[in-house]
Design a protein around this motif. Structure first.
Motif, short mmCIF file in Angstrom:
data_model
loop_
_atom_site.label_atom_id
_atom_site.label_comp_id
_atom_site.label_asym_id
_atom_site.label_seq_id
_atom_site.Cartn_x
_atom_site.Cartn_y
_atom_site.Cartn_z
N ASN A 187 0.87 -1.19 0.00
CA ASN A 187 0.00 0.00 0.00
C ASN A 187 0.91 1.23 0.00
OD1 ASN A 187 -3.05 -0.34 2.06
ND2 ASN A 187 -2.48 -1.36 0.18
N TYR A 212 -4.44 7.77 2.72
CA TYR A 212 -4.40 6.84 1.60
C TYR A 212 -5.51 5.82 1.77
CZ TYR A 212 -2.56 3.15 -1.48
OH TYR A 212 -2.40 2.20 -2.45
N SER A 213 -6.45 5.82 0.85
CA SER A 213 -7.51 4.82 0.84
C SER A 213 -8.16 4.72 2.24
CB SER A 213 -6.92 3.49 0.38
OG SER A 213 -7.92 2.56 0.11
N SER A 236 -10.29 -2.37 4.55
CA SER A 236 -10.09 -2.51 3.10
C SER A 236 -10.82 -3.74 2.56
CB SER A 236 -8.61 -2.53 2.72
OG SER A 236 -7.96 -3.63 3.28
N LEU A 240 -1.16 -3.58 -8.37
CA LEU A 240 -2.13 -2.74 -7.67
C LEU A 240 -2.91 -1.87 -8.66
CD1 LEU A 240 -3.03 -1.87 -4.82
CD2 LEU A 240 -1.28 -0.11 -4.92
C1 NAG Z 1 -4.03 -2.06 0.70
O1 NAG Z 1 -3.65 -3.33 1.19
C2 NAG Z 1 -4.74 -4.22 1.39
C3 NAG Z 1 -4.18 -5.48 2.00
O2 NAG Z 1 -3.77 -5.16 3.32
C4 NAG Z 1 -5.44 -4.51 0.08
O3 NAG Z 1 -6.56 -5.33 0.30
C5 NAG Z 1 -5.91 -3.20 -0.50
O4 NAG Z 1 -6.47 -3.44 -1.75
C6 NAG Z 1 -4.77 -2.24 -0.62
N1 NAG Z 1 -5.39 -1.00 -0.99
C7 NAG Z 1 -4.83 -0.14 -1.76
C8 NAG Z 1 -5.67 1.01 -2.16
O5 NAG Z 1 -3.66 -0.23 -2.13
#
Ligand code: NAG
Ligand code: NAG
Ligand code: NAG
Ligand code: NAG
Ligand code: NAG
Ligand code: NAG
Ligand code: NAG
Ligand code: NAG
Ligand code: NAG
Length: 570
Positions: free
Chosen positions: A123, A175-176, A215, A563
């Motif tokens: 992340n 972030y998110s 998440s 990602l």
């Molecule tokens: C962040 O990490 C989680 C796993 O811990 C994953 O499920 C998620 O999609 C990630 N989110 C982003 C926006 O990178």
């Protein structure tokens, strides 16, 4: 720090060029005890909390800030760990391994430097210092896609800002949904207060909590409302069935305590109370207020109230309660989010009963929230009348939120501030950008919704805003009288369901500022807008090399990972 563009302000230049030492140095540049160096006209003490050396509660902190010359420096690491806050283990993304993370503490007027190291594997991250004004330091606001690219795995980012306000807040990843998987901690800026107290107990965080990550609960079908949270935590702890432990605080009879309550929930509106005790409220968000007494505090997400509680009840054990208001926030443990106040060493659970309350998600009444430093609102220069709606996207079927018909959708790798640096002026409709050109002008924002949902609007960092009116019905039909004489001034207020919220802010800080709903799900699903304030002056504030380095590192990470950006970028 590499090449800087021409900076008009010497103080800012000094901040950016100051060579910060590495992790081997002591926490503070100078050995100055926090809160101990007011030698001038008066000394802040248990019997005189209103004074602060040469300054006091009546100092207009939007203009005048103590020149302490002190820098407080923190090195903080975001990691992926396993914790069991209520006895149930789950993945927690934490700062320095703890929930809540370490508190950032400074005195009013100090410079604060925070180095974020992102030790996550998959992340990005960032730190946003909620409610901190970022006076001419927009690049330190910590909002991915707006003021910077996300800090990539393995990368470090340094934030520098001046504590021009004092009081209580929190910092968190922007972030998110990372803030609600654990990436947050307190901000405590020491300064004067509007009532006396003996002991400052620091922050008390109240939050909702699930036994799976936030998440993993995203993206959901929001037609039937947000996902129900399992339970909640008080200062990072609670009991679940037979596991975990309650938060406990010992009171010594006759002592008065200050607590800095912060609602860090992803979704939940709480009523907070301590059985048999009355609270004296002395601040909302970063704004000291005329003290008022209450037995129940209503708190929307990201709001703060500083309270004083007297240990004046008979010796015994008392429950402290954070009660989700089910009118707007579903929870499977409504009566079980508890802490304990103990006057004695007994370890028994309290047997006290809570105060009666009516389940509701209304802010504390505007009439109770009277800023001590009384300021009035000027007549409006710009008016934005923005309707908030919710609905399915025709292409994907997902539910998104819309501001004036547009669901915000930004690109992690192309933050607004970078676009301003590049001289771009034609922003896309999905960026939800509103421009404020003139310094000293007043922007009035009317937010309205006909949906029955609860929405919490905040204005990140650059501005405390003035709450002019709040109520039900459409703005046109209600035709409220706007309170422009010393209205409540804060950085989070509720937009009622089928109602309106009218706020105003002064243009006094060039930058790109995000305004958004602080319900995590809504923030990620487009319920956001940006103000670009005094465009022409922003370019001169940008440290181009930091911008391009962070974005470059982020791009290299993205190119190697699978990602995909599945949210709106903030
Ligand atoms: C962040 O990490 C989680 C796993 O811990 C994953 O499920 C998620 O999609 C990630 N989110 C982003 C926006 O990178
Ligand atoms: C904001 O920054 C400018 C430029 O450094 C400075 O003149 C002004 O005093 C600052 N405002 C506050 C409240 O510190
Ligand atoms: C956080 O952890 C880092 C090491 O990663 C350490 O240098 C720092 O002192 C810690 N900070 C606090 C406030 O605990
Ligand atoms: C955290 O660790 C878990 C298990 O090791 C992994 O599945 C997840 O992707 C990691 N999340 C982040 C954000 O690094
Ligand atoms: C809550 O946790 C924070 C962070 O660890 C700490 O600073 C604070 O003192 C705790 N609050 C109380 C009332 O103990
Ligand atoms: C708390 O208040 C209730 C209602 O006034 C009272 O009946 C009870 O005795 C009080 N409890 C304690 C421990 O003082
Ligand atoms: C707490 O004690 C102070 C000092 O005795 C007093 O002025 C104040 O009214 C008390 N507050 C409450 C809520 O009883
Ligand atoms: C979906 O399509 C309908 C019918 O064309 C239109 O009225 C509506 O505005 C569209 N919704 C969105 C969110 O674009
Ligand atoms: C900023 O730095 C990048 C990388 O060095 C460079 O390509 C770009 O032209 C610079 N932009 C401005 C506006 O100076």
């Amino acid at each position: 720090m590499g090449m800087l563009r021409s900076l008009p302000l010497l103080t800012l230049q000094a901040l950016l060029l100051f060579p910060f030492p590495g992790n081997t140095s002591p926490q503070y540049h100078r050995s100055v005890e926090l809160n101990q160096r007011q030698t001038a006209s008066c000394t802040n003490s248990a019997t005189d909390r209103s004074c602060w050396g040469d300054y006091d509660l009546s100092t207009n902190y939007y203009d005048t800030v103590p020149d302490t010359g002190v820098t407080r420096e923190y090195w903080l690491e975001v990691t992926n760990t396993t914790l069991a806050p209520d006895g149930v283990e789950r993945i927690v993304l934490a700062i320095n391994g703890t929930l809540p993370g370490p508190t950032i503490e400074a005195d009013w007027g100090d410079t604060v430097v925070v180095h974020l190291t992102n030790s996550l594997t998959n992340n990005g991250s960032s730190f946003h210092f909620h409610g901190v004004r970022q006076n001419l330091t927009v690049q330190n606001d910590g909002v991915p896609s707006v003021t910077q690219c996300p800090v990539g795995p393995g990368d470090t980012y340094t934030y520098t800002w001046r504590a021009t306000q004092y009081g209580s807040s929190w910092y968190h990843s922007h972030y998110s949904l990372q803030a609600w998987d654990g990436v947050f901690g307190g901000i405590k800026i020491n300064g004067p207060a509007t009532a006396n107290y003996d002991t400052d107990l620091g922050h008390l965080f109240i939050q909702d909590w699930s036994h799976v990550t936030a998440s993993s609960q995203f993206i959901f079908d929001e037609t039937s409302g947000p996902p129900t949270q399992d339970t909640g935590l008080i200062n990072g702890t609670n009991v679940w069935e037979t596991s975990g432990a309650y938060f406990e605080q010992t009171f010594v009879s006759g002592t008065s305590y200050r607590l800095r309550i912060v609602n860090v929930a992803i979704d939940t509106f709480f009523k907070f109370s301590i059985d048999n005790h009355t609270m004296t409220v002395i601040a909302m968000d970063f704004v000291p207020i005329e003290p008022f007494e209450t037995t129940i505090l209503s708190m929307g997400n990201a709001q703060r109230y500083d309270i004083i509680v007297n240990a004046s009840e008979p010796v015994g054990n008392y429950w402290m309660r954070a009660i989700p208001q089910v009118t707007c926030s579903a929870n499977d443990n409504v009566d079980g989010i508890l802490g304990i106040i103990r006057y004695e060493t007994s370890t028994a659970d309290p047997t006290t009963s809570g105060y009666a309350y009516a389940d509701s998600c209304d802010d504390m009444p505007m009439s109770s929230l009277v800023p001590y430093l009384a300021l009035n609102v000027g007549s409006e220069t710009i008016e934005e009348d923005l309707e908030v709606t919710v609905g399915a996207d025709n292409a994907t079927g997902f539910i998104y939120w819309y501001v004036a018909g547009s669901s915000m959708d930004l690109d992690w790798s192309n933050p607004t501030l970078l676009q301003v640096e590049d001289g771009i002026t034609g922003f896309g409709a999905e960026e939800n950008i509103y421009e404020v050109t003139e310094a000293g002008s007043w922007t009035y924002v009317i937010l309205e919704q006909t949906t029955g949902r609860r929405i919490r609007f905040i204005f990140t960092v650059s501005h405390d805003y003035y709450v002019l009116a709040q109520g039900t019905g459409t703005y046109a039909s209600a035709a409220p009288t706007l309170q422009t004489t010393n209205p409540p001034r804060r950085d989070v207020a509720m937009l009622p369901p089928e109602g309106y919220l009218v706020i105003a802010f002064l243009s006094d800080n060039p930058g790109t500022w995000l305004m958004h709903c602080h319900i995590g799900w809504h923030q990620s699903l487009g319920l956001d807008l940006q103000f670009v304030e005094q465009y022409d002056l922003i370019g001169g504030l940008i440290d181009n090399s930091t911008m391009s380095e962070t974005c470059g590192n982020w791009e290299s990470y993205l190119s190697l990972s699978d990602l995909k950006q599945d949210d709106d970028g903030v």
